[in-house]
Enzyme design. Structure first.
Site, mmCIF file in Angstrom:
data_model
loop_
_atom_site.group_PDB
_atom_site.id
_atom_site.type_symbol
_atom_site.label_atom_id
_atom_site.label_comp_id
_atom_site.label_asym_id
_atom_site.label_seq_id
_atom_site.Cartn_x
_atom_site.Cartn_y
_atom_site.Cartn_z
ATOM 1 N N ASP A 40 0.926 -1.177 -0.222
ATOM 2 C CA ASP A 40 0.048 -0.008 0.178
ATOM 3 C C ASP A 40 0.860 1.377 -0.046
ATOM 4 O O ASP A 40 2.075 1.245 0.363
ATOM 5 C CB ASP A 40 -0.783 -0.075 1.150
ATOM 6 C CG ASP A 40 -2.194 -0.607 0.969
ATOM 7 O OD1 ASP A 40 -2.594 -0.954 -0.282
ATOM 8 O OD2 ASP A 40 -2.836 -0.844 1.857
ATOM 9 N N LYS A 62 -2.926 3.048 -2.341
ATOM 10 C CA LYS A 62 -4.311 3.262 -1.907
ATOM 11 C C LYS A 62 -4.487 4.211 -0.716
ATOM 12 O O LYS A 62 -4.152 4.075 0.232
ATOM 13 C CB LYS A 62 -4.933 2.090 -1.125
ATOM 14 C CG LYS A 62 -5.121 0.796 -2.185
ATOM 15 C CD LYS A 62 -6.285 0.720 -3.080
ATOM 16 C CE LYS A 62 -7.486 0.694 -2.566
ATOM 17 N NZ LYS A 62 -8.455 0.720 -3.760
ATOM 18 N N MET A 183 -9.162 9.440 8.219
ATOM 19 C CA MET A 183 -9.695 10.047 7.103
ATOM 20 C C MET A 183 -10.777 11.017 7.183
ATOM 21 O O MET A 183 -11.858 10.981 6.377
ATOM 22 C CB MET A 183 -10.116 9.005 6.053
ATOM 23 C CG MET A 183 -9.149 7.957 5.994
ATOM 24 S SD MET A 183 -9.755 6.437 4.948
ATOM 25 C CE MET A 183 -10.412 5.540 6.485
#
Length: 262
Positions: A40, A62, A183
């Site tokens: 990732d 990602k 996030m």
């Protein structure tokens, strides 16, 4: 006569928040054994130093808000490599089962007849608050913790079941919970407005960017000032937003940004 199967193996490995020294011993052993690593975007390149010579390293970035490798393509890569007899490690930032889509990958691999091992990693939400010398729970301030994503699944399902930030705020207030929001920077205006329906404006908040890495930095603020202070400090992804009374005293202390574990 049917030739013997070349079936290899697959392990989802949590690479932790970034500092290579925070890897588990089991994670290091899995990385060293891998012939193929699917990595990732948020995995620290220094961690790849543990890979065996000749291992094939495939970067499948990602990251929220950026162009990413389609999840279906990553899953096909994993399945194909295992079927070709490779020892596959899917190396994921943080912990594979905390907002890492590890659950989806396990489901697809098992549907293809592939058993999967999972190696946990330290999740960013834990690393972020520990870097500030703050606990997630405290008998005087917080009886529990909630990990929640600020970047919910898009599409029909998200519209039918959006995150109820007002209810979450009321529950955090009444049950004395710390909120750890992953996030959440991109949607901070909406999140702040909704949380203020259940939490007071002076509720302490910290935003930690690049937890555990040398470039780590943070702001200590209040819920009322959250979006303004994020903008002023130009805080960006990857960041974790922590909300709750366990942070009381952090702003007054004026603590500088510190490295995890120091």
């Amino acid at each position: 006569m049917t030739p013997p199967s070349l079936q290899g193996s697959c392990t989802l490995v949590g690479a932790g928040p970034g500092d290579p020294e925070l890897l588990t011993l089991k994670a290091v052993k899995a990385i060293q054994a891998a012939t193929v690593l699917l990595v990732d975007d948020l995995v620290n390149d220094e961690i790849l130093a543990y890979a065996r010579p000749g291992a094939r390293i495939v970067h499948v970035g990602k990251r929220g808000g950026c162009r990413s490798t389609p999840q279906a393509f990553i899953e096909r890569l994993m399945i194909t490599a295992v079927q070709e007899g490779e020892t596959v490690v899917r190396l994921k930032g943080g912990d594979p089962f905390i907002f890492g889509r590890g659950g989806e990958e396990v489901e697809h691999l098992r549907e293809a007849g592939i058993e999967v091992r999972v190696v946990n990693g330290i999740t960013a939400g834990l690393a972020a608050v520990t870097a500030l010398g703050v606990p997630l729970t405290h008998r005087d301030h917080a009886q529990g913790v909630v990990f929640v994503t600020g970047h919910a699944k898009t599409g029909y399902a998200a519209g039918e079941h959006p995150t109820d930030w007002r209810q979450l705020a009321a529950t955090a207030r009444d049950a004395r919970l710390t909120l750890v929001i992953y996030m959440g920077v991109a949607g901070v205006a909406h999140i702040q407005d909704e949380l203020l329906h259940g939490l007071s404006g002076d509720t302490p908040v910290a935003v930690i960017q690049h937890a555990s890495l040398p470039q780590q930095r943070h702001i200590a603020t209040t819920l009322a000032r959250l979006r303004a202070d994020i903008a002023s400090a130009a805080m960006a992804s990857p960041s974790v937003i922590v909300v709750g009374d366990v942070l009381r005293g952090l702003a007054a202390a004026g603590l500088p940004s510190t490295r995890f574990g120091t």
